[in-house]
Design an enzyme around this catalytic site. Structure first.
Site, PDB file in Angstrom:
ATOM      1  N   LYS A 200       0.857  -1.186   0.000  1.00 62.88           N
ATOM      2  CA  LYS A 200       0.000   0.000   0.000  1.00 62.88           C
ATOM      3  C   LYS A 200       0.894   1.237   0.000  1.00 62.88           C
ATOM      4  O   LYS A 200       1.667   1.464   0.932  1.00 62.88           O
ATOM      5  CB  LYS A 200      -0.902   0.001   1.228  1.00 62.88           C
ATOM      6  CG  LYS A 200      -1.780   1.248   1.278  1.00 62.88           C
ATOM      7  CD  LYS A 200      -2.847   1.145   2.330  1.00 62.88           C
ATOM      8  CE  LYS A 200      -3.676   2.422   2.377  1.00 62.88           C
ATOM      9  NZ  LYS A 200      -4.734   2.336   3.380  1.00 62.88           N
ATOM     10  N   ARG A 210     -11.169   9.575   1.161  1.00 59.84           N
ATOM     11  CA  ARG A 210     -11.151  10.250   2.463  1.00 59.84           C
ATOM     12  C   ARG A 210     -12.373  11.168   2.595  1.00 59.84           C
ATOM     13  O   ARG A 210     -12.892  11.340   3.699  1.00 59.84           O
ATOM     14  CB  ARG A 210      -9.822  10.977   2.665  1.00 59.84           C
ATOM     15  CG  ARG A 210      -8.667   9.975   2.824  1.00 59.84           C
ATOM     16  CD  ARG A 210      -7.298  10.608   2.941  1.00 59.84           C
ATOM     17  NE  ARG A 210      -6.239   9.583   2.873  1.00 59.84           N
ATOM     18  CZ  ARG A 210      -4.951   9.837   2.663  1.00 59.84           C
ATOM     19  NH1 ARG A 210      -4.534  11.086   2.515  1.00 59.84           N
ATOM     20  NH2 ARG A 210      -4.078   8.857   2.612  1.00 59.84           N
ATOM     21  N   LYS A 254      -1.903  -1.528  -4.025  1.00 59.66           N
ATOM     22  CA  LYS A 254      -2.814  -0.381  -3.959  1.00 59.66           C
ATOM     23  C   LYS A 254      -2.012   0.914  -3.998  1.00 59.66           C
ATOM     24  O   LYS A 254      -1.055   1.022  -3.227  1.00 59.66           O
ATOM     25  CB  LYS A 254      -3.599  -0.482  -2.650  1.00 59.66           C
ATOM     26  CG  LYS A 254      -4.506   0.678  -2.388  1.00 59.66           C
ATOM     27  CD  LYS A 254      -5.135   0.528  -1.031  1.00 59.66           C
ATOM     28  CE  LYS A 254      -5.943   1.801  -0.752  1.00 59.66           C
ATOM     29  NZ  LYS A 254      -6.431   1.836   0.584  1.00 59.66           N
ATOM     30  N   SER A 280     -10.122   5.180  -5.183  1.00 61.13           N
ATOM     31  CA  SER A 280     -11.097   6.246  -5.407  1.00 61.13           C
ATOM     32  C   SER A 280     -10.623   7.283  -6.439  1.00 61.13           C
ATOM     33  O   SER A 280     -11.409   7.727  -7.272  1.00 61.13           O
ATOM     34  CB  SER A 280     -11.400   6.937  -4.079  1.00 61.13           C
ATOM     35  OG  SER A 280     -10.205   7.412  -3.476  1.00 61.13           O
TER      36      SER A 280
HETATM   37  C1  PBG Z   1      -7.794   3.426   5.222  1.00 63.17           C
HETATM   38  C2  PBG Z   1      -7.983   3.180   3.773  1.00 63.17           C
HETATM   39  C3  PBG Z   1      -7.765   4.082   2.724  1.00 63.17           C
HETATM   40  C4  PBG Z   1      -8.225   3.459   1.564  1.00 63.17           C
HETATM   41  C5  PBG Z   1      -8.675   2.183   1.919  1.00 63.17           C
HETATM   42  N1  PBG Z   1      -8.493   2.025   3.288  1.00 63.17           N
HETATM   43  C6  PBG Z   1      -7.279   5.485   2.739  1.00 63.17           C
HETATM   44  C7  PBG Z   1      -5.964   5.831   3.286  1.00 63.17           C
HETATM   45  O1  PBG Z   1      -5.091   4.994   3.502  1.00 63.17           O
HETATM   46  O2  PBG Z   1      -5.798   7.016   3.534  1.00 63.17           O
HETATM   47  C8  PBG Z   1      -8.253   4.092   0.205  1.00 63.17           C
HETATM   48  C9  PBG Z   1      -9.232   3.522  -0.776  1.00 63.17           C
HETATM   49  C10 PBG Z   1      -9.512   4.385  -1.955  1.00 63.17           C
HETATM   50  O3  PBG Z   1      -8.901   5.457  -2.157  1.00 63.17           O
HETATM   51  O4  PBG Z   1     -10.392   4.009  -2.733  1.00 63.17           O
HETATM   52  N2  PBG Z   1      -6.719   2.900   5.850  1.00 63.17           N
END
Ligand code: PBG
Length: 330
Positions: A200, A210, A254, A280
Site C-alpha cells: 500500500k 477520504r 494499492k 477512489s
Molecule cells: C484506510 C484506507 C484508505 C483506503 C482504503 N483504506 C485510505 C488511506 O489509507 O488514507 C483508500 C481507498 C480508496 O482510495 O479508494 N486505511
C-alpha cells in the site's frame, strides 16, 4: 521468440473478426473478479452521493442488505465494507473501532443475513475512528506501531465475530498480520482469511475516499511514515514475503493502475492470490473525464479492469463493480 517475416506473418489476420479475436484473447474478465467496496453510514433507508465519486453513494445498513442482494444477482462474490463515521465516533482511544455494534460490524451482519453466499471483506485501520484521521495512534507527534497493532487485533476480532470472511488490514503497521493471525487462531476463527493490504503506497489517489468516509477534514499530516514510497518496488516484494510468512492468505497492491508493474512482479515472484485496488482517485479520474465527454466511460472502465487481469491479478477491488458486472452480464 522469432516470428516469420511479412507477408508470411500478417498479425492482423488474427485481429480480423470478433471470433478470431475471442479465440486468441489471453485474459478474461468476469464479475467473479470483482470485490465491491461500499460505504456505510448511520440512519435508516437512505443514501447520499459522494460528491468526488460520481455514481458512488453512502448507504444505511438496511440499504447495504439491498446492495448485497444486487451483488449476488450480478455474480459479484465479495463486498468490502467501509464506514462513514460522524465526528463523535472519532476519539483519542478509537474505541468504536472494536465495538460490536459499530456500523461496519452491523453492515457485515446485514450482508450475511441478506446474502449468505457473499463474502464480506473488512478494512482494519484506525483512521475512521481516530480523532486525527491517522491509521494508528499518534503519540508525541508520531504514529506508534506496537500500541496500534494491539488495537488492530481487537478490531479484527470484532469483525470476525460479526461474521467477516476476509479481513483487510490496510494500516501498514509492522507485525500486524502475525498478531492478527495469532489472535484469530486462539479465539476460534481459524477460517477467517486475511487479504493484506501488503503493498500500500503513500498515494495522492486516495483523496476522494477520504471524503467518502469523512476523514478528509480530520486527517492531520500525511501517511508517509507507514505507507510505501511510490518510488519503490523491491520494498513491495519484501512486504509480500513478510506478510505471507506471518499468515496472509492473499495480498493486495494499492493503488492499482499506476502500480501494474508491482502487480506483475508480485504475481510472478510469489504466485499467490494477488488483488489490486483500483482506488477512489482512479475511479474519480475516469468518471470525471467521461462526464465531460473527454473519454468513453464504458470503454475505459472495461479496459482499465481488463488491464489488471493482464497484469496477473486474480481480482480487483473496484467501485465500478456493479456497473462493470452489468456490462459483462448483458
Ligand atoms: C484506510 C484506507 C484508505 C483506503 C482504503 N483504506 C485510505 C488511506 O489509507 O488514507 C483508500 C481507498 C480508496 O482510495 O479508494 N486505511
Amino acid at each position: 521468440m522469432t516470428q516469420p517475416r511479412f507477408p508470411a506473418a500478417r498479425p492482423r489476420r488474427l485481429r480480423a473478426t470478433p471470433a478470431l479475436r475471442a479465440m486468441v484473447r489471453e485474459s478474461a474478465l468476469s464479475p467473479a473478479d470483482f470485490i465491491w467496496p461500499i460505504f456505510v453510514m448511520a440512519g435508516q433507508d437512505a443514501e447520499e452521493p459522494v460528491p468526488s465519486m460520481p455514481g458512488v453513494v453512502r448507504r444505511t445498513v438496511d440499504r447495504v442488505a439491498r446492495a448485497a442482494r444486487r451483488a449476488e444477482a450480478l455474480g459479484i462474490p465479495a463486498i468490502c465494507v467501509f464506514p462513514y463515521t460522524a465526528p463523535e465516533d472519532r476519539t483519542e482511544d478509537c474505541a468504536v473501532a472494536w465495538s460490536t455494534d459499530n456500523i461496519a460490524n452491523r453492515a457485515i451482519r446485514a450482508i450475511k443475513d441478506a446474502a449468505p453466499g457473499i463474502a464480506v471483506m473488512t478494512d482494519i485501520a484506525l483512521d475512521p475512528y481516530n480523532i486525527n484521521g491517522q491509521d494508528g495512534y499518534v503519540r508525541g507527534g508520531e504514529v506508534v506501531n506496537d500500541e496500534t497493532v494491539a488495537a488492530l487485533v481487537r478490531m479484527a476480532l470484532a469483525q470476525a465475530e460479526a461474521g467477516a470472511d476476509i479481513l483487510g488490514p490496510s494500516d501498514m503497521m509492522d507485525g500486524r498480520i502475525g498478531a492478527i493471525r495469532d489472535a484469530l487462531e486462539s479465539e476460534g476463527h481459524q477460517k477467517a482469511t486475511i487479504l493484506s493490504y501488503t503493498a500500500k503506497y503513500a498515494s495522492g489517489f486516495y483523496g476522494p475516499f477520504r471524503d467518502a468516509v469523512g476523514a478528509s477534514g480530520a486527517l492531520k499530516g500525511d501517511k508517509t511514515t507507514y505507507q510505501i514510497d511510490p518510488a519503490n518496488s523491491e520494498e513491495a516484494l519484501r512486504m509480500v514475503a513478510r506478510d505471507l510468512s506471518e499468515g496472509a492468505d492473499m495480498v493486495m497492491v494499492k493503488p492499482g493502475m499506476p502500480y501494474l508493474d508491482i502487480c506483475r512482479r508480485v504475481k510472478d515472484r510469489f504466485g499467490v492470490p494477488t488483488f489490486a485496488y483500483q482506488v477512489s482517485g482512479e475511479y474519480a479520474m475516469l468518471r470525471a473525464a467521461a462526464q465531460n465527454g473527454w473519454l468513453d466511460g464504458r470503454a475505459t472502465m472495461m479496459e482499465s479492469l481488463m488491464c489488471f487481469k493482464r497484469a496477473g491479478c486474480d481480482g480487483i477491488l473496484t467501485y465500478f463493480a456493479p456497473e462493470a458486472a452489468e456490462v459483462l452480464g448483458g
